[in-house]
Enzyme design. Structure first.
Site, PDB file in Angstrom:
ATOM      1  N   HIS A  98    -131.750  46.867 -85.518  1.00  0.00           N
ATOM      2  CA  HIS A  98    -132.477  47.060 -84.260  1.00  0.00           C
ATOM      3  C   HIS A  98    -133.978  47.022 -84.494  1.00  0.00           C
ATOM      4  O   HIS A  98    -134.474  47.596 -85.458  1.00  0.00           O
ATOM      5  CB  HIS A  98    -132.067  48.366 -83.569  1.00  0.00           C
ATOM      6  CG  HIS A  98    -132.198  49.600 -84.409  1.00  0.00           C
ATOM      7  ND1 HIS A  98    -131.306  49.903 -85.422  1.00  0.00           N
ATOM      8  CD2 HIS A  98    -133.092  50.605 -84.391  1.00  0.00           C
ATOM      9  CE1 HIS A  98    -131.652  51.060 -85.978  1.00  0.00           C
ATOM     10  NE2 HIS A  98    -132.748  51.505 -85.377  1.00  0.00           N
ATOM     11  N   HIS A 100    -137.757  47.941 -83.056  1.00  0.00           N
ATOM     12  CA  HIS A 100    -138.429  48.918 -82.201  1.00  0.00           C
ATOM     13  C   HIS A 100    -139.677  48.290 -81.583  1.00  0.00           C
ATOM     14  O   HIS A 100    -140.446  47.630 -82.275  1.00  0.00           O
ATOM     15  CB  HIS A 100    -138.926  50.111 -83.024  1.00  0.00           C
ATOM     16  CG  HIS A 100    -137.854  50.963 -83.608  1.00  0.00           C
ATOM     17  ND1 HIS A 100    -137.475  52.155 -83.047  1.00  0.00           N
ATOM     18  CD2 HIS A 100    -137.093  50.811 -84.721  1.00  0.00           C
ATOM     19  CE1 HIS A 100    -136.530  52.713 -83.796  1.00  0.00           C
ATOM     20  NE2 HIS A 100    -136.271  51.917 -84.821  1.00  0.00           N
TER      21      HIS A 100
END
Ligand SMILES: [Zn+2]
Length: 141
Positions: A98, A100
């Site tokens: 993931h 950010h």
């Protein structure tokens, strides 16, 4: 599968989804570091960037690229810090890759991404030449 990001991608867990493409999804971080802190993930489960196939990598980056100005506009940010904690040693807490997007504000007291290491390594010109050669060889240049 016991992965919160897979559950969000499958609709089995709630999240504040802000954008979605065929293979990538973006939603607000549940524990935001700033207003607008957003995560961008591939919909399929890959643990780290190392595991992410090229097409999914492009999809994730493309969505990140679209989102950064939109997020900054939405929360009236002055900039943003964009990054991946890649692997546990780097602080990755959910084993589903993931990115950010952390909106930044003038005077927010935060540091630059350079602050992720405790101290800079002592490398001479020869060390840097060797490292560059090893990386270039590993990437196939
Ligand atoms: Zn997952």
């Amino acid at each position: 599968m016991d992965c919160i990001f897979c559950a969000i991608a499958d609709g089995a867990a709630d999240a504040r989804v802000v954008a979605e493409t065929e293979s990538a999804l973006a939603f607000l971080d549940a524990n935001p570091l700033a207003p607008g802190h957003t995560l961008v993930v591939p919909k399929d489960h890959y643990e780290t960037l190392d595991d992410l196939p090229p097409a999914e990598g492009r999809a994730v980056f493309s969505l990140l690229h679209r989102l950064v100005p939109a997020i900054e506009a939405a929360v009236d940010a002055d900039g943003s810090t964009v990054g991946f904690n890649n692997g546990a040693a780097a602080g990755q807490e959910v084993d589903h890759v993931h990115g950010h997007v952390i909106p930044r504000f003038a005077g927010d007291g935060g540091g630059p991404i350079h602050g992720v290491v405790g101290s800079r390594p002592d490398l001479d010109e020869g060390d840097l030449d060797d490292i560059a050669a090893h990386i270039a060889a590993a990437v196939g240049e």
